[in-house]
Design a protein around this motif. Structure first.
Motif, PDB file in Angstrom:
ATOM      1  N   SER A  28      16.917  11.497  39.751  1.00  0.00           N
ATOM      2  CA  SER A  28      18.012  11.608  38.788  1.00  0.00           C
ATOM      3  C   SER A  28      17.831  10.683  37.592  1.00  0.00           C
ATOM      4  N   GLY A  29      16.719   9.938  37.564  1.00  0.00           N
ATOM      5  CA  GLY A  29      16.423   9.085  36.416  1.00  0.00           C
ATOM      6  C   GLY A  29      17.040   7.704  36.497  1.00  0.00           C
ATOM      7  N   ALA A  30      17.370   7.252  37.689  1.00  0.00           N
ATOM      8  CA  ALA A  30      17.982   5.932  37.849  1.00  0.00           C
ATOM      9  C   ALA A  30      16.970   4.833  37.518  1.00  0.00           C
ATOM     10  N   SER A  31      17.510   3.680  37.161  1.00  0.00           N
ATOM     11  CA  SER A  31      16.646   2.530  36.884  1.00  0.00           C
ATOM     12  C   SER A  31      16.061   2.020  38.201  1.00  0.00           C
ATOM     13  N   ALA A  32      15.117   1.104  38.086  1.00  0.00           N
ATOM     14  CA  ALA A  32      14.499   0.528  39.288  1.00  0.00           C
ATOM     15  C   ALA A  32      15.534  -0.202  40.139  1.00  0.00           C
ATOM     16  N   THR A  33      16.434  -0.933  39.498  1.00  0.00           N
ATOM     17  CA  THR A  33      17.478  -1.648  40.231  1.00  0.00           C
ATOM     18  C   THR A  33      18.394  -0.675  40.957  1.00  0.00           C
ATOM     19  N   GLU A  34      18.807   0.378  40.278  1.00  0.00           N
ATOM     20  CA  GLU A  34      19.681   1.381  40.905  1.00  0.00           C
ATOM     21  C   GLU A  34      18.970   2.100  42.044  1.00  0.00           C
ATOM     22  N   THR A  35      17.676   2.314  41.903  1.00  0.00           N
ATOM     23  CA  THR A  35      16.900   2.964  42.960  1.00  0.00           C
ATOM     24  C   THR A  35      16.837   2.084  44.201  1.00  0.00           C
ATOM     25  N   VAL A  36      16.587   0.801  44.013  1.00  0.00           N
ATOM     26  CA  VAL A  36      16.541  -0.117  45.156  1.00  0.00           C
ATOM     27  C   VAL A  36      17.922  -0.238  45.797  1.00  0.00           C
TER      28      VAL A  36
END
Length: 104
Positions: free
Chosen positions: A70-78
Motif C-alpha cells: 500500500s506504499g507505507a513508509s518503512a516505519t509504518e511497515t515495521v
C-alpha cells in the motif's frame, strides 16, 4: 535517498519494540517457571507456545506485505509487522500473569 523518520514515528517504533521485548521476556519467564513447577500454567502450555509462533509470524509477514504494497513508509511497515506479534505477546502476558505463582 531514504525519506526522513520523524521523531514521533521513532518514538512509536521504539515504544512498540520495547513493549514487545518486555512482554515476550515476561511470557518466557512465566513459562519457564511453569515448567519448573513454580508458576501455575495449564498442561497444554508447552504445545501452545510452539504452535502459536508460526501463526503469529505468518500474520506479521502478511501485515508487513500489505503495508509495503500500500506504499507505507518503512516505519509504518515495521509497526504493521509488530502489531500481530504484540497482540499475541500481550494476551499471553496477561493470561499467564493472572494465573500467578504456586503457593509454597
Amino acid at each position: 535517498m531514504f525519506p526522513p523518520i520523524f521523531p514521533v514515528d521513532a518514538f512509536r517504533l521504539g515504544y512498540q519494540m520495547s513493549m514487545l521485548a518486555l512482554e515476550a521476556q515476561s511470557v518466557v519467564a512465566m513459562r519457564l517457571w511453569g515448567m519448573a513447577g513454580l508458576w501455575n500454567v495449564t498442561p497444554s502450555e508447552n504445545s501452545r507456545m510452539v504452535s502459536e509462533k508460526s501463526t503469529a509470524m505468518i500474520a506479521s509477514g502478511m501485515a508487513a506485505q500489505r503495508a509495503m504494497a500500500s506504499g507505507a513508509s518503512a516505519t509504518e511497515t515495521v509497526l504493521a509487522a509488530i502489531k500481530p506479534i504484540r497482540r499475541r505477546t500481550g494476551l499471553n502476558a496477561r493470561r499467564l500473569s493472572r494465573r500467578g505463582a504456586f503457593k509454597t
